[in-house]
Design an enzyme around this catalytic site. Structure first.
Site, PDB file in Angstrom:
ATOM      1  CD  GLN A  69      -1.497  -0.013  -6.494  1.00 23.17           C
ATOM      2  OE1 GLN A  69      -2.295   0.132  -7.538  1.00 23.17           O
ATOM      3  NE2 GLN A  69      -1.221  -1.030  -5.637  1.00 23.17           N
ATOM      4  NE  ARG A 105      -0.654  -8.393  -0.946  1.00 26.52           N
ATOM      5  CZ  ARG A 105       0.676  -8.772  -1.226  1.00 26.52           C
ATOM      6  NH1 ARG A 105       1.215  -9.763  -0.727  1.00 26.52           N
ATOM      7  NH2 ARG A 105       1.231  -7.682  -1.764  1.00 26.52           N
ATOM      8  NE  ARG A 112      -8.140  -3.690  -8.342  1.00 29.51           N
ATOM      9  CZ  ARG A 112      -6.978  -3.970  -7.960  1.00 29.51           C
ATOM     10  NH1 ARG A 112      -6.231  -4.988  -8.442  1.00 29.51           N
ATOM     11  NH2 ARG A 112      -6.213  -3.458  -7.321  1.00 29.51           N
ATOM     12  CE  LYS A 120      -2.665  -9.219  -8.853  1.00 28.87           C
ATOM     13  NZ  LYS A 120      -1.527  -8.081  -8.445  1.00 28.87           N
ATOM     14  CB  SER A 174      -0.850   4.000   1.606  1.00 29.16           C
ATOM     15  OG  SER A 174      -2.060   3.059   2.135  1.00 29.16           O
ATOM     16  CB  SER A 220      -5.403   3.189  -4.190  1.00 30.09           C
ATOM     17  OG  SER A 220      -4.051   2.697  -4.448  1.00 30.09           O
ATOM     18  CG  ASP A 236      -0.867  -4.675   0.168  1.00 29.43           C
ATOM     19  OD1 ASP A 236      -2.161  -4.688   0.128  1.00 29.43           O
ATOM     20  OD2 ASP A 236      -0.263  -4.305  -0.545  1.00 29.43           O
ATOM     21  NE  ARG A 260       6.042   3.219  -5.242  1.00 32.52           N
ATOM     22  CZ  ARG A 260       4.811   2.389  -5.060  1.00 32.52           C
ATOM     23  NH1 ARG A 260       4.897   1.173  -5.429  1.00 32.52           N
ATOM     24  NH2 ARG A 260       3.694   2.746  -4.310  1.00 32.52           N
TER      25      ARG A 260
END
Length: 437
Positions: free
Chosen positions: A154, A393, A106, A417, A180, A152, A319, A29
């Site tokens: 994002q 993850r 995606r 990543k 979120s 999302s 997450d 960000r």
């Protein structure tokens, strides 16, 4: 690269100390904000692949070219979303934004349509709704947009980050139940920190814009160099919470640097892992010390009988779902996790990936589009190969199970990543890790 993690049931119980790189979420960000306001100076930035991708593309975006410039974000989902918004407002520049094969699966349609509502010129190069996309940067004069609230965060943050540069600011209406919220509040808090005025009431978010910044306090802040130190990544801390939970009483790990009033939703770990006997102490030097204080969940304050199933709603911190599920399996308790619908469009379909790999280890697991359930069992298979699905993850969430059983992590380099030094840090704790073909 495959790594064999050998069963090592007990780590030494002295206090380990590790430095964790800055939050990937905050870093990406702020990297975008720094591109918009160059006088920002950032410290403790993330060393993750995703943040390096953001840095490189933003630096190269300054180069002039006659032809549309191609930028490849590889697996970096955050970069794809944020850069889509960024390039939409770069007047006179034309770019093609693409990514890995998985990235091209995606969806980006929701964000593209929101930007188009504001007047952006974005088209699809191949399949409608998915990258690669062709962006022709222009001045956006419209200021109102709406989109579904359960997407999302994002997508939402991408719009908010460019909002101060829109001619009339932004009024964003979120329709339905918001997913979120901490990540949205993180974005707004970072905007506030550099002097941007925002509001978030009910389901309407407003971000102010200054048309003539030459004579206002906001502009003075932007003109002056401003230093921001990025908090360490709570998602990365989650793997050490899992390690401590699966260890003997007395195991303690100190991590730097974290805040009690964190902007990161994954700081929910502090309360969640109390259920597994893990205590968190915030130290004066901004580090945290996490300790195993009770081996059995029933001994945790507030629990009168053995915890057989752990229930948690993870809308605000999806997450850490993989880490929690693996922790529960390792402790021999069940879990029922909800609020996980965004996991299906991550680096992989994380719910299906968890189902596949936890089943190999002996878990009785079921998933829906939004939930994951593991039935209580002490069964834990050994010498299992854990597929990582190009998902960092998956690799890191399963690694703590080496305290309970031997296992192999396939394509282990995928951790770069978000946490390039993960395996080295585990070895420093006493984990036995060997390369394997």
């Amino acid at each position: 690269m495959n790594l064999l993690l050998k069963h090592n049931s007990q780590l030494p119980t002295y206090n380990f100390q590790l430095s964790i790189t800055g939050s990937k979420s905050e870093t990406n960000r702020l990297l975008l904000l720094k591109a918009l306001y160059p006088n920002l100076t950032l410290e403790n930035t993330s060393n993750s692949d995703d943040s390096e991708v953001m840095t490189n593309i933003l630096n190269n975006s300054k180069l002039e070219t006659r032809n549309p410039k191609l930028f490849n974000v590889h697996h970096a989902g955050t970069a794809m979303r944020f850069l889509t918004a960024f390039f939409a407002i770069q007047e006179g520049k034309e770019v093609v934004l693409t990514g890995s094969l998985r990235m091209q699966e995606r969806p980006i349609k929701i964000l593209v349509e929101a930007l188009q509502q504001l007047g952006a010129e974005i088209n699809y190069q191949k399949k409608a709704g998915f990258p690669p996309i062709i962006i022709k940067g222009k001045k956006l004069t419209k200021s109102k947009v709406s989109l579904s609230a359960n997407v999302s965060s994002q997508y939402i943050s991408a719009l908010l980050l460019i909002a101060p540069k829109l001619e009339n600011g932004l009024e964003l209406t979120l329709e339905g139940e918001i997913t979120s919220i901490p990540y949205i509040k993180m974005t707004l808090a970072l905007l506030n920190e550099i002097g941007v005025e925002t509001s978030f009431q009910n389901n309407i978010i407003k971000v102010n814009s200054k048309l003539d910044p030459s004579d206002n306090e906001l502009a003075k802040q932007f003109r002056n160099s401003q230093h921001i130190t990025i908090e360490s990544d709570w998602s990365s801390a989650s793997y050490f919470y899992s390690i401590v939970a699966l260890s003997e009483i007395g195991t303690q790990i100190t991590l730097s640097s974290y805040k009690k009033d964190s902007l990161q939703g994954d700081s929910a770990l502090v309360e969640i892992y109390k259920n597994f006997g893990v205590e968190t102490v915030f130290n004066d030097n901004n580090s945290i010390s996490i300790s195993k204080v009770n081996y059995h969940p029933e001994l945790v304050e507030g629990h009168n009988s053995q915890l057989s199933t752990f229930n948690s709603q993870l809308n605000n911190s999806p997450d850490i779902a993989q880490t929690i599920a693996v922790t529960c399996l390792g402790l021999g308790i069940g879990c029922h996790l909800t609020g996980l619908h965004t996991l299906k469009i991550k680096e992989t379909d994380r719910l299906e990936a968890l189902k596949n790999e936890l089943s190999k280890l002996g878990a009785n697991i079921s998933v829906t589009n939004d939930t994951l359930t593991i039935l209580q069992s002490d069964n834990l298979n050994s010498n299992i190969k854990i597929a990582t699905y190009q998902d960092h993850r998956m690799a890191m969430a399963f690694a703590p199970l080496a305290l309970k059983t031997s296992l192999m992590i396939e394509d282990a380099e995928v951790v770069s990543k978000s946490y390039p030094t993960f395996w080295e840090d585990l070895q420093s704790l006493g984990f036995i890790i060997e390369s394997s073909t």
